[in-house]
Design a protein around this motif. Structure first.
Motif, mmCIF file in Angstrom:
data_model
loop_
_atom_site.group_PDB
_atom_site.id
_atom_site.type_symbol
_atom_site.label_atom_id
_atom_site.label_comp_id
_atom_site.label_asym_id
_atom_site.label_seq_id
_atom_site.Cartn_x
_atom_site.Cartn_y
_atom_site.Cartn_z
ATOM 1 N N SER A 19 77.926 27.202 19.953
ATOM 2 C CA SER A 19 77.394 27.067 21.311
ATOM 3 C C SER A 19 75.957 27.564 21.457
ATOM 4 O O SER A 19 75.236 27.118 22.357
ATOM 5 C CB SER A 19 78.282 27.846 22.292
ATOM 6 N N GLY A 20 75.492 28.464 20.603
ATOM 7 C CA GLY A 20 74.158 29.052 20.755
ATOM 8 C C GLY A 20 73.048 28.062 20.477
ATOM 9 O O GLY A 20 73.275 26.986 19.903
ATOM 10 N N GLN A 21 71.843 28.423 20.888
ATOM 11 C CA GLN A 21 70.697 27.525 20.763
ATOM 12 C C GLN A 21 69.663 27.993 19.754
ATOM 13 O O GLN A 21 68.823 27.211 19.335
ATOM 14 C CB GLN A 21 70.012 27.373 22.131
ATOM 15 N N ARG A 22 69.651 29.280 19.429
ATOM 16 C CA ARG A 22 68.574 29.806 18.584
ATOM 17 C C ARG A 22 69.134 30.764 17.537
ATOM 18 O O ARG A 22 69.826 31.728 17.885
ATOM 19 C CB ARG A 22 67.551 30.559 19.440
ATOM 20 N N PHE A 23 68.773 30.499 16.283
ATOM 21 C CA PHE A 23 69.340 31.293 15.189
ATOM 22 C C PHE A 23 68.281 31.626 14.146
ATOM 23 O O PHE A 23 67.363 30.843 13.915
ATOM 24 C CB PHE A 23 70.475 30.523 14.506
ATOM 25 N N LEU A 24 68.477 32.766 13.516
ATOM 26 C CA LEU A 24 67.681 33.129 12.348
ATOM 27 C C LEU A 24 68.618 33.136 11.144
ATOM 28 O O LEU A 24 69.666 33.798 11.171
ATOM 29 C CB LEU A 24 67.052 34.516 12.538
ATOM 30 N N LEU A 25 68.248 32.381 10.100
ATOM 31 C CA LEU A 25 69.054 32.304 8.874
ATOM 32 C C LEU A 25 68.279 32.995 7.764
ATOM 33 O O LEU A 25 67.085 32.722 7.578
ATOM 34 C CB LEU A 25 69.304 30.840 8.497
ATOM 35 N N LEU A 26 68.956 33.855 7.015
ATOM 36 C CA LEU A 26 68.251 34.648 6.011
ATOM 37 C C LEU A 26 68.796 34.366 4.613
ATOM 38 O O LEU A 26 70.000 34.495 4.361
ATOM 39 C CB LEU A 26 68.358 36.135 6.358
ATOM 40 N N ASP A 27 67.885 33.993 3.739
ATOM 41 C CA ASP A 27 68.234 33.625 2.367
ATOM 42 C C ASP A 27 67.745 34.707 1.403
ATOM 43 O O ASP A 27 66.555 34.800 1.126
ATOM 44 C CB ASP A 27 67.563 32.286 2.035
ATOM 45 N N ALA A 28 68.665 35.536 0.928
ATOM 46 C CA ALA A 28 68.364 36.514 -0.123
ATOM 47 C C ALA A 28 67.224 37.474 0.234
ATOM 48 O O ALA A 28 66.383 37.792 -0.596
ATOM 49 C CB ALA A 28 68.061 35.803 -1.451
ATOM 50 N N VAL A 29 67.211 37.941 1.482
ATOM 51 C CA VAL A 29 66.239 38.966 1.868
ATOM 52 C C VAL A 29 66.680 40.297 1.260
ATOM 53 O O VAL A 29 67.816 40.728 1.456
ATOM 54 C CB VAL A 29 66.121 39.072 3.405
ATOM 55 N N GLN A 30 65.792 40.924 0.522
ATOM 56 C CA GLN A 30 66.174 42.065 -0.305
ATOM 57 C C GLN A 30 65.765 43.420 0.235
ATOM 58 O O GLN A 30 66.365 44.433 -0.076
ATOM 59 C CB GLN A 30 65.520 41.908 -1.686
ATOM 60 N N GLY A 79 73.013 36.841 -1.225
ATOM 61 C CA GLY A 79 71.962 37.629 -1.848
ATOM 62 C C GLY A 79 71.163 38.520 -0.930
ATOM 63 O O GLY A 79 70.171 39.112 -1.358
ATOM 64 N N CYS A 80 71.574 38.639 0.332
ATOM 65 C CA CYS A 80 70.848 39.568 1.218
ATOM 66 C C CYS A 80 71.328 40.999 0.981
ATOM 67 O O CYS A 80 72.475 41.235 0.616
ATOM 68 C CB CYS A 80 71.083 39.212 2.686
ATOM 69 N N VAL A 81 70.429 41.937 1.220
ATOM 70 C CA VAL A 81 70.795 43.348 1.191
ATOM 71 C C VAL A 81 71.833 43.579 2.305
ATOM 72 O O VAL A 81 71.862 42.850 3.300
ATOM 73 C CB VAL A 81 69.531 44.222 1.375
ATOM 74 N N ASP A 82 72.700 44.567 2.108
ATOM 75 C CA ASP A 82 73.756 44.849 3.081
ATOM 76 C C ASP A 82 73.172 45.249 4.439
ATOM 77 O O ASP A 82 72.437 46.243 4.528
ATOM 78 C CB ASP A 82 74.623 45.995 2.543
ATOM 79 N N PRO A 83 73.503 44.532 5.502
ATOM 80 C CA PRO A 83 72.928 44.877 6.818
ATOM 81 C C PRO A 83 73.413 46.219 7.365
ATOM 82 O O PRO A 83 72.836 46.721 8.329
ATOM 83 C CB PRO A 83 73.371 43.726 7.719
ATOM 84 N N TYR A 84 74.462 46.779 6.757
ATOM 85 C CA TYR A 84 74.984 48.070 7.229
ATOM 86 C C TYR A 84 74.464 49.241 6.403
ATOM 87 O O TYR A 84 74.890 50.373 6.564
ATOM 88 C CB TYR A 84 76.518 48.031 7.254
ATOM 89 N N ASN A 85 73.528 48.957 5.531
ATOM 90 C CA ASN A 85 72.768 49.965 4.795
ATOM 91 C C ASN A 85 72.006 50.820 5.821
ATOM 92 O O ASN A 85 71.450 50.279 6.782
ATOM 93 C CB ASN A 85 71.831 49.147 3.883
ATOM 94 N N PRO A 86 71.984 52.145 5.659
ATOM 95 C CA PRO A 86 71.350 53.011 6.673
ATOM 96 C C PRO A 86 69.890 52.651 6.969
ATOM 97 O O PRO A 86 69.449 52.755 8.114
ATOM 98 C CB PRO A 86 71.431 54.402 6.045
ATOM 99 N N LYS A 87 69.144 52.203 5.965
ATOM 100 C CA LYS A 87 67.743 51.855 6.217
ATOM 101 C C LYS A 87 67.630 50.597 7.074
ATOM 102 O O LYS A 87 66.727 50.476 7.892
ATOM 103 C CB LYS A 87 67.007 51.611 4.891
ATOM 104 N N VAL A 88 68.528 49.657 6.855
ATOM 105 C CA VAL A 88 68.525 48.446 7.692
ATOM 106 C C VAL A 88 68.857 48.838 9.131
ATOM 107 O O VAL A 88 68.189 48.402 10.078
ATOM 108 C CB VAL A 88 69.534 47.408 7.173
ATOM 109 N N LEU A 89 69.866 49.685 9.292
ATOM 110 C CA LEU A 89 70.276 50.118 10.630
ATOM 111 C C LEU A 89 69.131 50.824 11.351
ATOM 112 O O LEU A 89 68.869 50.569 12.531
ATOM 113 C CB LEU A 89 71.490 51.042 10.528
ATOM 114 N N ARG A 90 68.410 51.690 10.634
ATOM 115 C CA ARG A 90 67.294 52.398 11.275
ATOM 116 C C ARG A 90 66.186 51.428 11.685
ATOM 117 O O ARG A 90 65.664 51.517 12.793
ATOM 118 C CB ARG A 90 66.703 53.456 10.330
#
Lengths: 249, 249
Positions: free
Chosen positions: A103-114, A139-150
């Motif tokens: 249903s959404g209209q706008r998305f960001l897709l991430l390919d192997a962001v490290q 291949g993306c880094v874990d989004p729940y990694n503390p640095k990503v969260l910060r």
């Protein structure tokens, strides 16, 4: 209220294991630290499973009904990723929900962001630009990694974020008529030639190799940001910011 | 070719002191590490005062006529900021040259930017956007800090960068008719309402407090980037990227 003061307590060992991706995935949980992130997590009902407070810290707003454990400064230091933790943390539930793709209209897709900082900043920017979701391909880094969260400063709790093979997500968007734009340095059009779009998906790629050719072949068109000076490239999160705000209009 | 193998050599101690801002300022020198940064430094004639190579490393292109010293891996480790240095470094001359202020058309002005990664990324983005110079006002982190140098990926050698009180730079630009735009969250216009400009200066500010009010009062107008989601702000380097590419057109 439960109280835990010893770093040898088995519960402390379990929390500490949330520092590893493997255990986060097994448990479906992650830990956020600090006043700002905990407050953002508490605003989203049902997201916080347990609130951890060092003795003497005020109970944050929005924590009614949430399990609360008082811990010692030593326990906080043992479970936290930062050198000088703020005295408040929360055990949060992962919630990867892809229904907005229909249903959404706008998305960001991430390919192997490290890089964790890049990923977190892009999640924050996607939130700022009012996107409907962020999709993490292989291949993306874990989004729940503390640095990503910060770096994301609470945006994990503001918009849906999920893992999905990008070809699958792109096919679903194409069926709905949402144009998918890749970002690339070659065989691409200057982004200024594309008008703002009522709906769009943008793919950003790996810091070294960019978006994979297999994905670029399946987009509506691929955009590049002209480099007017002598730099060889832009940081991927900067490029995402420029393109997202341009496409949004 | 000079050879230095002992970390006790007085020259090594002098190079090591370049890790501190104080000594960089006293000597007018800074150290860059790694193949990419050294190559970018060598492309700008007269910028490298001494090239430092670990035994076995190939001599980089463009180093003809540059003083070359062979050092041991231990010496490199002692003088480098990174954990695993690449085996090549250069002692560079600071070169803060403000003459472009009298002729250039596009500038980035920075007010008390504190984070090295943000500063470096903004220098890189200013280079990509083809700006004529970056002006550092009071309270900015040292641009010759190793983290800033790494984030900027060589752009220090691509465009002029200098320290100058911002009110002074703004007055000079105003006399030339170059419009100066501030960035702000309040009392500002959405950036999309401003057209691309043939010439402009953009001020970006401190990560916490933004551009100081005293400066915002002296601009032609102040811009903000609308936040369409729930995030409270954008990262300052992301905001700089969006605004610079918008104003450039």
């Amino acid at each position: 209220m439960r109280q835990i003061t010893s770093t040898q307590n088995p519960q402390v060992k379990a929390w500490k294991k949330l520092q590893t991706r493997k255990y986060r995935q097994q448990s479906g949980q992650f830990l956020v630290e600090g006043h700002h992130l905990v407050e953002e997590a508490l605003k989203q009902a049902g997201r916080v499973e347990e609130l951890l407070l060092v003795e003497g810290q005020p109970v944050p707003a929005g924590s009614a009904g949430v399990a609360l454990t008082q811990i010692s400064p030593e326990v906080m230091k043992a479970i936290a990723d930062t050198e000088t933790p703020q005295g408040v943390a929360a055990i949060c539930k992962m919630q990867e929900e892809a229904t907005v793709l229909a249903s959404g209209q706008r998305f960001l897709l991430l390919d192997a962001v490290q890089d964790p900082g890049n990923l977190g900043t892009m999640i924050r920017t996607a939130d700022a630009a009012g996107l409907d979701g962020v999709i993490l391909g292989e291949g993306c880094v874990d989004p729940y990694n503390p640095k990503v969260l910060r770096s994301a400063q609470g945006s994990h709790f503001h918009l849906p974020l999920w893992h999905q093979p990008l070809p699958e997500a792109m096919a679903a968007l194409a069926r709905r008529g949402v144009p998918v734009f890749g970002s690339a340095l070659r065989k691409a059009v200057p982004f200024q030639q594309i008008q703002a779009q009522p709906g769009f998906a943008l793919i950003m790629g790996n810091e070294g190799s960019g978006v994979s050719d297999a994905l670029l072949d399946q987009t509506q068109s691929n955009l590049f940001i002209p480099l007017y000076g002598q730099s060889e490239s832009l940081n991927v999160a900067i490029a995402a910011g420029i393109l997202l705000y341009h496409l949004r209009g």
